[in-house]
Design a protein around this motif. Structure first.
Motif, mmCIF file in Angstrom:
data_model
loop_
_atom_site.group_PDB
_atom_site.id
_atom_site.type_symbol
_atom_site.label_atom_id
_atom_site.label_comp_id
_atom_site.label_asym_id
_atom_site.label_seq_id
_atom_site.Cartn_x
_atom_site.Cartn_y
_atom_site.Cartn_z
ATOM 1 N N GLY A 109 48.074 32.074 31.582
ATOM 2 C CA GLY A 109 47.944 30.877 32.404
ATOM 3 C C GLY A 109 47.754 31.186 33.881
ATOM 4 N N ARG A 110 47.680 32.462 34.224
ATOM 5 C CA ARG A 110 47.529 32.854 35.626
ATOM 6 C C ARG A 110 46.073 32.764 36.080
ATOM 7 N NH1 ARG A 110 51.490 37.023 34.042
ATOM 8 N NH2 ARG A 110 53.430 36.429 35.064
ATOM 9 N N LYS A 111 45.908 32.382 37.333
ATOM 10 C CA LYS A 111 44.584 32.393 37.947
ATOM 11 C C LYS A 111 44.327 33.796 38.470
ATOM 12 C CE LYS A 111 44.457 27.551 39.303
ATOM 13 N NZ LYS A 111 43.496 27.160 38.309
ATOM 14 N N ALA A 112 43.079 34.239 38.349
ATOM 15 C CA ALA A 112 42.732 35.587 38.805
ATOM 16 C C ALA A 112 41.398 35.546 39.542
ATOM 17 C CB ALA A 112 42.644 36.536 37.612
ATOM 18 N N THR A 113 41.260 36.474 40.464
ATOM 19 C CA THR A 113 40.021 36.678 41.204
ATOM 20 C C THR A 113 39.720 38.159 41.167
ATOM 21 O OG1 THR A 113 40.501 34.826 42.682
ATOM 22 C CG2 THR A 113 38.900 36.436 43.457
ATOM 23 N N TRP A 114 38.491 38.536 40.790
ATOM 24 C CA TRP A 114 38.114 39.943 40.761
ATOM 25 C C TRP A 114 36.676 40.085 41.226
ATOM 26 C CZ3 TRP A 114 38.771 36.747 36.725
ATOM 27 C CH2 TRP A 114 37.802 36.678 35.724
ATOM 28 N N THR A 115 36.343 41.285 41.626
ATOM 29 C CA THR A 115 35.020 41.532 42.202
ATOM 30 C C THR A 115 34.312 42.643 41.447
ATOM 31 O OG1 THR A 115 35.959 43.101 43.776
ATOM 32 C CG2 THR A 115 35.744 40.813 44.512
ATOM 33 N N GLY A 116 32.993 42.673 41.608
ATOM 34 C CA GLY A 116 32.214 43.717 40.979
ATOM 35 C C GLY A 116 30.812 43.810 41.554
#
Length: 140
Positions: free
Chosen positions: A99-106
């Motif tokens: 249920g966690r929000k996540a932000t990632w880059t690539g």
């Protein structure tokens, strides 16, 4: 095709397949013998492999959205720097939904031929994503 046309194809693939969730459109953007050099999963090959990857990510993160921070082309290559955001609501690589929000880059480098992506090299912050899902501090 011109570099500008190749750039537009990659931009549309992100918009329609990844953000729009239209997995049937993968055939429009990816060659049948497409090769994806993925840092975690070498089985992502061909249009079906790409479709499976998109389906898995959209199942794990139903609100998944990619923002293209940079997208530029030279010759037959398009380089895209992206930021992804989503809420972990489905199983993801052996991890139950948190249920966690996540932000990632690539960053993805795509090679195109005859108007389709034929090869991709991808790098993304998998460690930062996993830390966020486990409750650690976001990694940028």
């Amino acid at each position: 095709m011109s570099p500008e046309e190749n750039e537009a194809i990659v931009r549309r693939a992100f918009a329609e397949v990844w953000n729009g969730g239209d997995l049937a459109k993968a055939e429009e953007f990816f060659a049948p013998d497409y090769v994806h050099h993925h840092p975690i999963d070498p089985s992502i090959q061909g249009v079906e492999g790409h479709r499976r990857l998109a389906a898995m990510m959209r199942s794990a993160f139903p609100d998944l959205r990619y923002t293209l921070e940079d997208n530029f082309a030279a010759g037959d290559r398009v380089t895209t720097r992206w930021t992804a955001r989503g809420t972990h609501q489905g199983a993801f690589r052996g991890m139950e939904p948190t249920g966690r929000k996540a932000t990632w880059t690539g960053i993805v480098i795509s090679r195109l031929a005859d108007g389709k992506v034929v090869e991709v090299w991808e790098e993304f912050n998998a460690v930062g994503l996993r830390q966020q899902l486990m409750g650690g501090a976001p990694q940028r």
